[in-house]
Design an enzyme around this catalytic site. Structure first.
Site, PDB file in Angstrom:
ATOM      1  N   ASP A   1      19.190  21.962  54.459  1.00 58.73           N
ATOM      2  CA  ASP A   1      17.744  22.185  54.465  1.00 58.73           C
ATOM      3  C   ASP A   1      17.298  23.008  55.667  1.00 58.73           C
ATOM      4  OD1 ASP A   1      18.133  20.321  56.451  1.00 58.73           O
ATOM      5  OD2 ASP A   1      16.758  18.821  55.657  1.00 58.73           O
TER       6      ASP A   1
ATOM      7  N   ASP B   1      20.847  14.862  49.459  1.00 57.62           N
ATOM      8  CA  ASP B   1      20.674  13.546  50.098  1.00 57.62           C
ATOM      9  C   ASP B   1      19.197  13.164  50.051  1.00 57.62           C
ATOM     10  OD1 ASP B   1      21.240  11.181  51.389  1.00 57.62           O
ATOM     11  OD2 ASP B   1      21.425  12.055  53.389  1.00 57.62           O
TER      12      ASP B   1
ATOM     13  N   ALA C   1      14.807  10.356  58.854  1.00 62.79           N
ATOM     14  CA  ALA C   1      15.000   9.180  58.005  1.00 62.79           C
ATOM     15  C   ALA C   1      15.484   9.557  56.613  1.00 62.79           C
ATOM     16  CB  ALA C   1      13.691   8.398  57.899  1.00 62.79           C
TER      17      ALA C   1
END
EC number: 3.5.1.25
Length: 397
Positions: A253, A279, A318
């Site tokens: 990303d 993910d 997170a």
């Protein structure tokens, strides 16, 4: 017989680009790939209008998307996330669980089983990936520490008995009982992957010998070079590079791993050993703001901003909110990787890693008719799964 003919597109095959080529899909299976016009009777014709035609994207590590998480343990969550990812070019996914209670896992397994036959408009549900609970507490990342533990044979035998859909399991090889666990799971046909690990290089080499053949989200929640008794030793990161046959996956990303490290991974491991993964959590495909990592009833509060999910104190990531198109775009536009190699890392390489390359991952006759059409900026124009259009945006020059 249902036939689709896709014309006038730049087809990305395993080894070359066919400009203005043609693909024919019959009853969900590719029957012809040609750089010439092909006469086909009674076929639905799709004009790619000069855009790229590539094999459908395969995501072997995703926790959800579109407001759904697989730990919600509902059919709605599985179908909703699968449909969301199909909008971004993904034609097959390996839904991933989080460290949780065994009851939570069991409920998610059952929801997955029910969802497979009901999934008509989303990315195909290939199998399950268990991320945890056998991790290093020192490298827990956003995994819930309440449920992290060491593997006990009675437990993992029971978990594998609960579902025949488990095809991948991520664990830390340095914890007590991990090697025996890896050998057992590998013998059951499960891909063993090193993740959330604080292992040193010597232990990673031993793990490779005992069945661990893949690395979960390289650079994230794992050890690098450190000192042991004043001496520097390698960690999981360096071992991933040193073990030539070890495959790796990266969250491309541009945030979890910056462009220069993405390029480093590509240069060392190459397109044949590197897999692009999202993910992604439930916030993938959604806007910024508060969200939940894990199940709605037992998950962790997070906040999505700057294209990534963060813990409330903003001190750590997170989770990812990326979609597959953005992975390819980042590798090509930011990391400077050739388009054909970036496509390989999200199609044929993941297909080979999880053992479905006999039917998916490349545009060749005899394989499933999983196709994505996108423009030069990797904006998705159409997603076709087994010859069925599941997402279509008006194709424009």
């Amino acid at each position: 017989m249902h036939r689709i003919k896709i014309i006038n597109g730049n087809i990305i095959t395993p080894y070359r680009l066919l400009e203005r080529g043609t693909i024919v899909i019959e009853d969900g299976v590719i029957s012809c790939v040609s750089k010439e016009e092909v006469a086909v009777q009674e076929a639905e014709v799709i004009d790619a209008k000069g855009h790229y035609i590539a094999p459908g994207f395969i995501d072997i590590h995703t926790h959800g998307g579109g407001g759904f998480d697989f730990m919600d343990a509902t059919v709605e969550a599985y179908l909703g996330a699968a449909k969301t990812h199909a909008r971004y070019g993904t034609t097959a996914i390996v839904p991933t669980t989080l460290t949780s209670t065994n009851e939570g896992l069991k409920q998610s397994f059952e929801a997955f089983r029910k969802s497979k036959s009901l999934n008509k408009l989303g990315a195909e549900l290939i199998g399950l990936h268990l991320e945890g609970p056998y991790f290093s507490p020192e490298q827990k990342g956003a995994q819930d520490p309440r449920y992290i533990r060491v593997p006990l044979r009675e437990e993992y035998e029971q978990i594998l008995d609960w579902s025949k859909d488990i095809i991948r399991w991520s664990a830390a090889p340095e914890i007590t009982g991990a090697m025996e666990f890896a050998r057992y799971a590998r013998n059951k046909g499960v891909l063993m992957s090193i993740g959330h690990s604080d292992a040193i290089g010597e232990k990673v080499a031993e793990a490779f010998e005992n069945g661990f053949s893949h690395i979960t989200h390289l650079y994230s929640a794992m050890s690098g070079v450190k000192r042991v008794n004043a001496l520097r030793v390698s960690g999981v990161i360096e071992s991933a590079f040193l073990l030539d046959e070890m495959t790796v996956e990266v969250i491309a990303d541009g945030i979890h791993i910056p462009a220069d490290l993405l390029n480093l991974v590509y240069k060392i491991k190459g397109a044949s050993k590197t897999v692009l993964i999202t993910d992604s959590m439930r916030a993938a495909g959604m806007g910024e703001g508060p969200s939940i990592l894990g199940s709605l009833k037992d998950g962790i509060e997070v906040f999505v901003e700057d294209g990534v999910a963060k813990l409330p104190d903003r001190k750590a990531f997170a989770g990812s909110v990326v979609t597959a198109d953005r992975l390819v775009r980042t590798m090509v536009k930011t990391a400077g990787v050739p388009l054909m190699d970036a496509i390989r890392m999200i199609s044929s390489t993941p297909a080979k890693v999880i053992g479905i390359d006999d039917r998916k991952g490349s545009l060749v006759p005899g394989k499933d008719g999983d196709v994505v059409i996108f423009d030069a900026e990797i904006n998705i124009k159409a997603t076709i799964i087994k010859g069925k259009m599941v997402y279509e945006k008006k194709l424009m020059n």
